[in-house]
Design a protein around this motif. Structure first.
Motif, PDB file in Angstrom:
ATOM      1  N   THR A   1       8.217  13.762 -19.522  1.00  0.00           N
ATOM      2  CA  THR A   1       8.742  14.218 -20.807  1.00  0.00           C
ATOM      3  C   THR A   1       9.053  15.701 -20.701  1.00  0.00           C
ATOM      4  O   THR A   1       8.179  16.497 -20.330  1.00  0.00           O
ATOM      5  CB  THR A   1       7.740  13.974 -21.947  1.00  0.00           C
ATOM      6  OG1 THR A   1       7.231  12.646 -21.863  1.00  0.00           O
ATOM      7  CG2 THR A   1       8.433  14.145 -23.294  1.00  0.00           C
TER       8      THR A   1
ATOM      9  N   LEU B   1      13.058  11.993 -22.219  1.00  0.00           N
ATOM     10  CA  LEU B   1      12.043  11.154 -21.588  1.00  0.00           C
ATOM     11  C   LEU B   1      12.676  10.434 -20.408  1.00  0.00           C
ATOM     12  O   LEU B   1      13.703   9.757 -20.556  1.00  0.00           O
ATOM     13  CB  LEU B   1      11.484  10.136 -22.582  1.00  0.00           C
ATOM     14  CG  LEU B   1      10.465   9.136 -22.025  1.00  0.00           C
ATOM     15  CD1 LEU B   1       9.183   9.853 -21.601  1.00  0.00           C
ATOM     16  CD2 LEU B   1      10.156   8.042 -23.047  1.00  0.00           C
TER      17      LEU B   1
ATOM     18  N   ARG C   1       3.053  11.780 -16.559  1.00  0.00           N
ATOM     19  CA  ARG C   1       1.936  10.832 -16.650  1.00  0.00           C
ATOM     20  C   ARG C   1       2.187   9.666 -15.699  1.00  0.00           C
ATOM     21  O   ARG C   1       3.232   9.027 -15.734  1.00  0.00           O
ATOM     22  CB  ARG C   1       1.740  10.349 -18.080  1.00  0.00           C
ATOM     23  CG  ARG C   1       3.024  10.188 -18.871  1.00  0.00           C
ATOM     24  CD  ARG C   1       2.765   9.927 -20.341  1.00  0.00           C
ATOM     25  NE  ARG C   1       3.988  10.074 -21.103  1.00  0.00           N
ATOM     26  CZ  ARG C   1       4.388   9.258 -22.071  1.00  0.00           C
ATOM     27  NH1 ARG C   1       3.638   8.225 -22.408  1.00  0.00           N
ATOM     28  NH2 ARG C   1       5.514   9.464 -22.716  1.00  0.00           N
TER      29      ARG C   1
ATOM     30  N   HIS D   1      -4.630   8.565 -17.354  1.00  0.00           N
ATOM     31  CA  HIS D   1      -5.387   7.634 -18.183  1.00  0.00           C
ATOM     32  C   HIS D   1      -6.668   7.185 -17.496  1.00  0.00           C
ATOM     33  O   HIS D   1      -7.000   7.595 -16.390  1.00  0.00           O
ATOM     34  CB  HIS D   1      -4.516   6.418 -18.511  1.00  0.00           C
ATOM     35  CG  HIS D   1      -4.096   5.635 -17.300  1.00  0.00           C
ATOM     36  ND1 HIS D   1      -4.902   4.699 -16.704  1.00  0.00           N
ATOM     37  CD2 HIS D   1      -2.941   5.647 -16.569  1.00  0.00           C
ATOM     38  CE1 HIS D   1      -4.285   4.159 -15.666  1.00  0.00           C
ATOM     39  NE2 HIS D   1      -3.092   4.730 -15.550  1.00  0.00           N
TER      40      HIS D   1
ATOM     41  N   LYS E   1      -0.084   4.405 -18.345  1.00  0.00           N
ATOM     42  CA  LYS E   1       0.492   5.683 -18.755  1.00  0.00           C
ATOM     43  C   LYS E   1       1.016   5.689 -20.181  1.00  0.00           C
ATOM     44  O   LYS E   1       1.312   6.760 -20.739  1.00  0.00           O
ATOM     45  CB  LYS E   1       1.622   6.077 -17.790  1.00  0.00           C
ATOM     46  CG  LYS E   1       2.793   5.089 -17.775  1.00  0.00           C
ATOM     47  CD  LYS E   1       3.794   5.449 -16.706  1.00  0.00           C
ATOM     48  CE  LYS E   1       4.947   4.461 -16.637  1.00  0.00           C
ATOM     49  NZ  LYS E   1       4.490   3.072 -16.349  1.00  0.00           N
ATOM     50  N   THR E   2       1.136   4.510 -20.812  1.00  0.00           N
ATOM     51  CA  THR E   2       1.647   4.425 -22.181  1.00  0.00           C
ATOM     52  C   THR E   2       0.564   3.998 -23.174  1.00  0.00           C
ATOM     53  O   THR E   2       0.879   3.665 -24.318  1.00  0.00           O
ATOM     54  CB  THR E   2       2.823   3.435 -22.260  1.00  0.00           C
ATOM     55  OG1 THR E   2       2.426   2.175 -21.704  1.00  0.00           O
ATOM     56  CG2 THR E   2       4.037   3.970 -21.515  1.00  0.00           C
TER      57      THR E   2
ATOM     58  N   ASP F   1      -2.337   4.274 -26.005  1.00  0.00           N
ATOM     59  CA  ASP F   1      -2.215   5.093 -27.217  1.00  0.00           C
ATOM     60  C   ASP F   1      -2.746   6.515 -27.061  1.00  0.00           C
ATOM     61  O   ASP F   1      -2.106   7.482 -27.510  1.00  0.00           O
ATOM     62  CB  ASP F   1      -2.880   4.394 -28.407  1.00  0.00           C
ATOM     63  CG  ASP F   1      -4.339   4.024 -28.160  1.00  0.00           C
ATOM     64  OD1 ASP F   1      -4.841   4.256 -27.051  1.00  0.00           O
ATOM     65  OD2 ASP F   1      -4.975   3.478 -29.097  1.00  0.00           O
TER      66      ASP F   1
ATOM     67  N   GLU G   1      -0.260   8.501 -25.039  1.00  0.00           N
ATOM     68  CA  GLU G   1       0.914   8.809 -25.858  1.00  0.00           C
ATOM     69  C   GLU G   1       0.612   9.968 -26.803  1.00  0.00           C
ATOM     70  O   GLU G   1       1.445  10.860 -27.001  1.00  0.00           O
ATOM     71  CB  GLU G   1       1.335   7.573 -26.655  1.00  0.00           C
ATOM     72  CG  GLU G   1       1.956   6.459 -25.825  1.00  0.00           C
ATOM     73  CD  GLU G   1       3.389   6.749 -25.407  1.00  0.00           C
ATOM     74  OE1 GLU G   1       3.896   7.853 -25.684  1.00  0.00           O
ATOM     75  OE2 GLU G   1       4.008   5.863 -24.786  1.00  0.00           O
TER      76      GLU G   1
ATOM     77  N   ASN H   1       0.553  13.148 -24.798  1.00  0.00           N
ATOM     78  CA  ASN H   1       1.921  13.517 -24.446  1.00  0.00           C
ATOM     79  C   ASN H   1       2.561  14.314 -25.582  1.00  0.00           C
ATOM     80  O   ASN H   1       3.206  15.338 -25.353  1.00  0.00           O
ATOM     81  CB  ASN H   1       2.729  12.267 -24.132  1.00  0.00           C
ATOM     82  CG  ASN H   1       4.179  12.574 -23.808  1.00  0.00           C
ATOM     83  OD1 ASN H   1       4.497  13.103 -22.751  1.00  0.00           O
ATOM     84  ND2 ASN H   1       5.076  12.233 -24.734  1.00  0.00           N
ATOM     85  N   GLN H   2       2.359  13.845 -26.816  1.00  0.00           N
ATOM     86  CA  GLN H   2       2.967  14.517 -27.962  1.00  0.00           C
ATOM     87  C   GLN H   2       2.335  15.883 -28.216  1.00  0.00           C
ATOM     88  O   GLN H   2       3.036  16.861 -28.486  1.00  0.00           O
ATOM     89  CB  GLN H   2       2.843  13.642 -29.211  1.00  0.00           C
ATOM     90  CG  GLN H   2       3.682  14.132 -30.384  1.00  0.00           C
ATOM     91  CD  GLN H   2       5.171  14.145 -30.070  1.00  0.00           C
ATOM     92  OE1 GLN H   2       5.747  13.139 -29.652  1.00  0.00           O
ATOM     93  NE2 GLN H   2       5.807  15.304 -30.245  1.00  0.00           N
TER      94      GLN H   2
END
Length: 297
Positions: free
Chosen positions: A75, A57, A118, A91, A97-98, A100, A103, A106-107
Motif C-alpha cells: 500500500t 494498493l 504485508r 500477521h 495478510k488480509t 482484520d 487491515e 495497514n490503515q
C-alpha cells in the motif's frame, strides 16, 4: 494453535523443574544460517489492485530462497513525498495478510504517512498448501521449524524488493510483527540490519520451556537454536526495540515476553496492556508503534 497451547501448558512445569535463564549461546553462529545470495533474481510482479486519491494498493509476488513464491500486498500513500518510509507488517499463526487486525494496521500506518508491505507467512494465505499441524515438539516439528526459517528468508527478500523500488525509502524501513509474526520478526530484525526500527507485539522467547525437563538438553537447544528469538534479540541493538504485550496473555505466557525483553539490549522499551492475547486493543497498539517510528525512523 497446538504450538501455543503446548508452550502455555508446559511453562509452569518447566519453571518448577528447572531454572532457566537462556540468553542464547553467543558461540553458536546461529545468525549465519540466514545468510543468502542477495543477487538472486527476485522475479517480482507488481499488479495494481486499487487506485484512489489517498493511496494505491498493489498485489506483489516475488521469489525467495529455496525457490519459494512469496505473496504480499503493498500500500503506497499518495500524499507523501517519495521515497516513502516503509513498514513491513506481519500477521500471526493461522491468519493471512488480509486478516482484520492487519487491515486495521495497514490503515493506521497509511494514515500516518508510511507505505505498508504485508506478507503471507509461509504456508499461510495465498501460499497455503499443506494442512499440517504447527507443532515444534512432535509430529511435523521439522516442517514447522522450516516454516519459520523460510519466512525469515522471505522477509529478507522483501527488503531486497524495497531496495529495488525508487518510490520506497530503503534507508527507512520498520517492522511490525504480531504473535508468530513477532517471534519470526525478532529473528529477522536481528539478522537483517537494513531494518531500522522493529516493533514486536505479543511475542516471547525461551521456546525451550515447552520441552519441560528436556528444556536444557543439548538436543533441544540445538533443535531450537535457529528459531528461538532469545538467541537473536540482543543482535537488534543498537537499533531501538519496542515490545508490546498483554498482561493476561493466554497464548504467549507473559514470563516468556519478560525473558525476551530482559535478553534485549538498550535502547529498548516494553508496553503492557491489561488484556488477553486476542483482545489487545489495536486502537492503542498501532499508535504506540507509530509513535516509535515517528521518533526513530
Amino acid at each position: 494453535m497446538n504450538f501455543f497451547r503446548i508452550l502455555k501448558t508446559s511453562l509452569l512445569a518447566a519453571l518448577f523443574a528447572i531454572t532457566v535463564s537462556c540468553k542464547g549461546d553467543r558461540e553458536l553462529p546461529v545468525a549465519k544460517y540466514y545468510e543468502y545470495d542477495q543477487d538472486l533474481p527476485l522475479h517480482d510482479s507488481l499488479r495494481l489492485l486499487r487506485d484512489t486519491t489517498d493511496h494505491q494498493l498493489f498485489y506483489l509476488s516475488y521469489r525467495s530462497v529455496h525457490d519459494q513464491k512469496v505473496t504480499a500486498l503493498l500500500t503506497l500513500p499518495r500524499k507523501v513525498e517519495q521515497p516513502v518510509p516503509t513498514i513491513i507488517l506481519m500477521h500471526g499463526l493461522g491468519d493471512r495478510k488480509t486478516v482484520d487486525y492487519i487491515e486495521a494496521g495497514n490503515q493506521y500506518l497509511l494514515d500516518a504517512g508510511y507505505a505498508v508491505l504485508r506478507l503471507d507467512i509461509s504456508n499461510h494465505g495465498d501460499r497455503f498448501k499443506y494442512d499440517y499441524d504447527f507443532d515444534l515438539t512432535e509430529g511435523y516439528r521439522y516442517w514447522t521449524r522450516e516454516l519459520i526459517t523460510q519466512t525469515v528468508f522471505d522477509l529478507r527478500r522483501a527488503v531486497d524488493f524495497i531496495q529495488s523500488r525508487e518510490e520506497l525509502d530503503h534507508r527507512r524501513i520498520g517492522y511490525y510483527g504480531i504473535s508468530l509474526g513477532g517471534i519470526i520478526g525478532t529473528i529477522f530484525c536481528s539478522v537483517e540490519e537494513r531494518v531500522e526500527v522493529p516493533v514486536i507485539v505479543l511475542a516471547g522467547g525461551n521456546l525451550n520451556l515447552m520441552f519441560g525437563k528436556k528444556a536444557l538438553s543439548g538436543d533441544t537447544k540445538d533443535y531450537l537454536s535457529i528459531i528461538d528469538p532469545i538467541n537473536y534479540v540482543a543482535g537488534i541493538a543498537p537499533r531501538p526495540l519496542l515490545m508490546i504485550n498483554a498482561e493476561n496473555d493466554d497464548i504467549i505466557p507473559p514470563i516468556t515476553s519478560k525473558l525476551l525483553f530482559k535478553a534485549a539490549k538498550k535502547p529498548k522499551e516494553i508496553i503492557w496492556h491489561p488484556c488477553k492475547h486476542h483482545t489487545l486493543p489495536v486502537e492503542k497498539a498501532y499508535p504506540e508503534g507509530i509513535e516509535w517510528y515517528n521518533r526513530y525512523l
